[in-house]
Design an enzyme around this catalytic site. Structure first.
Site, short mmCIF file in Angstrom:
data_model
loop_
_atom_site.label_atom_id
_atom_site.label_comp_id
_atom_site.label_asym_id
_atom_site.label_seq_id
_atom_site.Cartn_x
_atom_site.Cartn_y
_atom_site.Cartn_z
N CYS A 189 -1.25 -17.90 -10.03
CA CYS A 189 -2.64 -18.33 -9.84
C CYS A 189 -2.86 -18.89 -8.43
O CYS A 189 -1.92 -19.32 -7.77
CB CYS A 189 -2.98 -19.42 -10.85
SG CYS A 189 -2.73 -18.91 -12.54
N ARG B 260 -0.99 -13.09 -3.96
CA ARG B 260 -0.19 -13.72 -5.01
C ARG B 260 -0.28 -12.96 -6.32
O ARG B 260 0.47 -13.25 -7.25
CB ARG B 260 -0.68 -15.17 -5.24
CG ARG B 260 -0.49 -16.07 -4.03
CD ARG B 260 -1.33 -17.32 -4.16
NE ARG B 260 -0.87 -18.20 -5.21
CZ ARG B 260 -0.14 -19.30 -5.01
NH1 ARG B 260 0.20 -19.63 -3.78
NH2 ARG B 260 0.23 -20.06 -6.00
N TRP C 194 -3.48 -15.64 -12.89
CA TRP C 194 -2.38 -14.76 -13.32
C TRP C 194 -2.00 -15.29 -14.69
O TRP C 194 -1.45 -16.38 -14.81
CB TRP C 194 -1.23 -14.86 -12.32
CG TRP C 194 0.06 -14.26 -12.79
CD1 TRP C 194 1.08 -14.90 -13.45
CD2 TRP C 194 0.50 -12.91 -12.64
NE1 TRP C 194 2.10 -14.02 -13.71
CE2 TRP C 194 1.77 -12.79 -13.24
CE3 TRP C 194 -0.08 -11.77 -12.08
CZ2 TRP C 194 2.48 -11.60 -13.27
CZ3 TRP C 194 0.64 -10.58 -12.11
CH2 TRP C 194 1.91 -10.51 -12.70
N ASN D 259 -3.45 -24.48 -11.74
CA ASN D 259 -2.26 -23.63 -11.62
C ASN D 259 -1.13 -24.33 -12.38
O ASN D 259 -1.05 -25.56 -12.35
CB ASN D 259 -1.80 -23.53 -10.17
CG ASN D 259 -2.69 -22.61 -9.35
OD1 ASN D 259 -3.66 -22.08 -9.86
ND2 ASN D 259 -2.33 -22.46 -8.08
N GLY D 260 -0.25 -23.54 -13.00
CA GLY D 260 0.92 -24.14 -13.65
C GLY D 260 0.86 -23.97 -15.16
O GLY D 260 0.10 -23.16 -15.68
N GLU E 25 24.16 -4.40 -11.37
CA GLU E 25 22.94 -4.89 -10.73
C GLU E 25 23.15 -5.10 -9.22
O GLU E 25 22.29 -4.77 -8.41
CB GLU E 25 22.49 -6.18 -11.43
CG GLU E 25 21.30 -6.89 -10.83
CD GLU E 25 20.02 -6.06 -10.73
OE1 GLU E 25 19.98 -4.96 -11.29
OE2 GLU E 25 19.09 -6.51 -10.06
N LYS F 36 21.01 -3.21 -6.38
CA LYS F 36 20.24 -3.90 -5.34
C LYS F 36 20.62 -3.34 -3.98
O LYS F 36 19.77 -3.10 -3.14
CB LYS F 36 20.52 -5.42 -5.34
CG LYS F 36 19.83 -6.28 -6.36
CD LYS F 36 18.35 -6.39 -6.28
CE LYS F 36 17.64 -5.28 -6.99
NZ LYS F 36 17.38 -5.40 -8.39
N GLU G 161 19.35 0.40 -3.45
CA GLU G 161 17.91 0.65 -3.33
C GLU G 161 17.29 0.10 -2.05
O GLU G 161 16.33 0.66 -1.56
CB GLU G 161 17.15 0.20 -4.58
CG GLU G 161 17.13 -1.28 -4.83
CD GLU G 161 16.44 -1.65 -6.14
OE1 GLU G 161 15.59 -0.89 -6.62
OE2 GLU G 161 16.76 -2.72 -6.67
N HIS H 80 40.66 4.42 -14.04
CA HIS H 80 40.39 5.69 -14.72
C HIS H 80 39.60 6.66 -13.85
O HIS H 80 38.98 7.57 -14.36
CB HIS H 80 39.66 5.44 -16.04
CG HIS H 80 40.48 4.64 -17.00
ND1 HIS H 80 41.56 5.17 -17.66
CD2 HIS H 80 40.39 3.35 -17.38
CE1 HIS H 80 42.11 4.22 -18.42
NE2 HIS H 80 41.42 3.10 -18.26
N LYS I 250 6.91 0.18 -7.47
CA LYS I 250 7.16 -1.07 -8.20
C LYS I 250 7.10 -0.84 -9.70
O LYS I 250 7.80 -1.49 -10.47
CB LYS I 250 6.12 -2.13 -7.77
CG LYS I 250 6.32 -3.49 -8.40
CD LYS I 250 7.61 -4.15 -7.92
CE LYS I 250 7.97 -5.37 -8.71
NZ LYS I 250 9.41 -5.69 -8.65
C1 F6R Z 1 15.14 -2.35 -9.43
C2 F6R Z 1 13.89 -2.28 -10.15
C3 F6R Z 1 13.75 -1.23 -11.21
C4 F6R Z 1 13.01 -1.81 -12.42
C5 F6R Z 1 12.73 -0.70 -13.45
C6 F6R Z 1 12.06 -1.24 -14.71
O1 F6R Z 1 15.13 -3.39 -8.49
O2 F6R Z 1 12.98 -3.02 -9.90
O3 F6R Z 1 14.98 -0.71 -11.58
O4 F6R Z 1 13.78 -2.82 -12.98
O5 F6R Z 1 11.90 0.28 -12.88
O6 F6R Z 1 10.85 -1.86 -14.43
P1 F6R Z 1 10.20 -2.86 -15.45
O7 F6R Z 1 11.07 -4.04 -15.58
O8 F6R Z 1 8.85 -3.18 -14.86
O9 F6R Z 1 10.06 -2.12 -16.76
#
Ligand code: F6R
Length: 609
Positions: free
Chosen positions: A2, A27, A74, A98-99, A482, A486, A489, A505, A604
């Protein structure tokens, strides 16, 4: 997340508020609104969706007045809707907030008993009623806000207007930022400096518990006892873009640094310490249903799937419940043996990922109860699921997911505690013990963030390499996956995550002096085995980057680089390792000169198959 804006002075308030809200758009928000006082009348305009909607509404129904407050929402409590959008009104008082107010339900019941009516599903409305109630007791607006704040538990930044004092805005905060500024046109307030920079570069930061009183002539700050506080002006040299990122160079690193707050917020108000229980009101599942659930399924994609894998280790060890974890796109196209009454947990930051959504629909068709762990309130997954645990991360702007991942893991910790207590696997005492461990996590993460420079130095030594291998065991195997995700990507370096025991293996064939191997080696019951894997790597001359438990000297001479992780219970270590690996990947990508927030070919939110 928010955003708050406020203005009182010699100019028309509405355009200033709207421009301020535009500066807060970064935001993320789902609805917006403003309130102004014009000739003694309180006028509110609110709309769902983009600010252009509010802009259009104001063009159609213009408002005058030189005092007002505004908000971009938000959603955290209640779906995005006009009714839930701020400002919220009680009589002649209007509030933006906010909060998260932890005790809003108790306050709501009390206020309802006193005759106050609630028009929204938000936690904010209680604040408007509390301030209005204090005003009826003859308080000034500043006193009323101070008294209302004494009743609130949680985190908040609040701004209030009252028709009774038509040239004053009162604001206070606890745990959420609030900044003020003054120039010859009047006084301004906002939830961060971004919208203030157009008006002044000299700002006043309000501290927790303080009350800010804004009038056209001046800003005043008083403490909880009502005593004047002399708060110095702070000069802001950032440009608007840097201000949006809170002074950080990118959203990704800003979001990495937000994690202690995200973890604290995701835990906030969701447990009863005395009985050692989790309190998850939106779960919408009875104890009976949780007891009878034969099996837990967790389905997600990408980083969220890694959180799901952490959940498997957690649930099986902590509450002895069998868990099946699937990738969304796999689950939906095989014949999963999911049964009526199984518990199906779908994890998603966006709540819009097509594969996860379809998998959840499939599970519903089979009669499973669907629980969503999701960040975006009102998203499709949240709406379609039987129950929800919201991660309270705020919008994640960087494409690579960081704080959403930790929020998801924390939500799984809460769920494990809840199921463990409901099924009688955990006693009240054990529940309290786990809560103590959970509540320690934010400070441990803080500790890692403070040593970011050490991870940057490690990145400097290895950022030119073309391949990386990440090894982990047990509950940190998903963190190896993970960490590798990271890195690949955002840096475009080929990286693979492997279960450390699986290395021999196959992947061992890849190992040579050109391939850094990141080894997650906490002091847990698998430590010796992980060390053996590390030796196998060393024997092939690969440089080892070891993440070890603080105080572990043993690996110092075996690894090229060592990064110590604070000691926590092994089941809670994934969050800490994940944060360190996020920073490592981030700095490698920055050193390679890449745009970390917008990696190539990635979106995203993946709303297509
Ligand atoms: C990696 C990343 C993606 C998401 C995936 C699922 O950094 O962001 O691998 O985790 O596309 O997205 P959500 O969580 O929005 O379903």
């Amino acid at each position: 997340m928010c955003g708050i804006i406020g203005f009182v002075g010699s100019q028309q308030a509405a355009p200033i508020l709207l421009n301020g809200l535009k500066r807060l758009e970064y935001r993320g928000y789902d609805s917006a609104g403003i309130a102004v006082i014009d000739n003694g009348e309180l006028i509110i305009r609110r709309s769902v969706g983009k600010l252009s909607q509010l802009d259009a509404l104001l063009a159609e129904q213009p408002v005058g007045g030189t005092i007002g407050i505004g908000h971009t929402r938000w959603a955290t409590h209640g779906r995005p809707s006009e009714q839930n959008a701020h400002p919220h009104r009680s009589g002649d008082v209007v509030i933006v907030h906010n909060g998260i107010i932890e005790n809003y339900l108790a306050l709501k019941h009390r206020l309802e008993a006193q005759g106050y009516r609630f028009d929204s599903e938000t936690d904010t409305e209680v604040i408007a009623h509390l301030v209005a109630a204090a005003l009826t007791r003859g308080r000034t607006l500043a006193q009323a806000v101070r008294e209302a704040a004494q009743d609130l538990q949680g985190s908040y930044a609040i701004a209030a207007l009252s028709v009774a004092e038509p040239a004053t805005i009162v604001t206070t905060r606890s745990g959420c930022p609030l900044v003020m500024a003054h120039n010859e046109q009047g006084s301004f307030l906002a939830s961060d400096v971004t919208p203030l920079l157009a008006h002044s570069r000299d700002v006043v930061y309000l501290e927790d518990g303080e009350i800010g009183i804004l009038t056209p002539e001046r800003l005043a700050v008083v403490d909880e006892a009502g005593q004047a506080v002399d708060r110095p002006l702070v000069r802001i040299d950032w440009d608007a873009e840097a201000a949006e990122k809170g002074g950080y160079p990118d959203f990704m690193v800003k979001e990495i640094h937000e994690q202690p707050r995200v973890i604290a917020d995701t835990l906030r108000g969701r447990y009863r310490y005395d009985s050692g229980e989790a309190d998850l009101p939106d779960l919408a599942m009875t104890a009976e249903e949780l007891i009878h659930a034969r099996r837990i399924w967790i389905v997600a994609c990408g980083t969220s799937w890694h959180a799901g894998l952490v959940g498997k280790y957690l649930f099986e060890e902590m509450i002895r419940k069998p868990v099946q974890v699937d990738i969304g796109s796999e689950f939906r196209y095989r014949e999963p043996m999911i049964q009526k009454d199984d518990l199906f947990v779908a994890i998603s930051q966006s709540g819009e990922t097509a594969d996860t959504l379809e998998a959840a629909r499939e599970a519903k068709k089979h009669g499973a109860r669907v629980l969503a762990i999701v960040n975006v309130v009102g998203s499709t997954l949240a709406r379609e699921a039987d129950g929800v645990i919201y991660t309270r991360c705020g919008p994640e702007i960087s494409v690579a997911s960081t704080k959403a991942f930790t929020g998801q893991v924390i939500a799984l910790y809460l769920l494990a505690l809840h199921i463990g207590r409901v099924r009688g696997i955990l006693s009240a005492e054990e529940g309290r013990w786990w809560l103590d461990q959970y509540l320690m996590i934010p400070s441990r993460v803080e500790h890692i963030l403070k040593r970011e420079a050490d991870l940057r130095s490690i990145a400097e030594r290895f950022y030119t390499k073309r391949n990386f291998l990440y090894l982990g065991r047990g509950i940190n195997y998903p963190i190896a996956l993970e960490g590798a995700l990271k890195l690949k990507e955002i840096s475009y370096i080929h990286a693979e995550g492997y279960a450390a025991g699986e290395m021999k293996h196959g992947p061992i064939a890849l190992i040579d002096e050109e391939m850094p191997v990141v080894v997650l080696a906490p002091r847990d019951r698998l430590y010796e085995k992980t060390v053996n894997n590390l030796m196998e790597v060393r024997a092939r001359n690969a440089p080892v980057i070891a993440l070890v438990t603080e105080g572990d000297q043993e690996l110092a001479h075996l690894a090229e680089a060592v990064f110590p992780i604070p000691h926590v219970h092994p089941l809670l270590s994934p969050v800490l390792f994940a944060v360190a690996l996020q920073l490592l990947a981030y700095h490698i990508a920055v050193l390679r000169g890449l745009d970390v927030d917008r990696p190539r070919n990635l979106a995203k939110c993946v709303t297509v198959e």
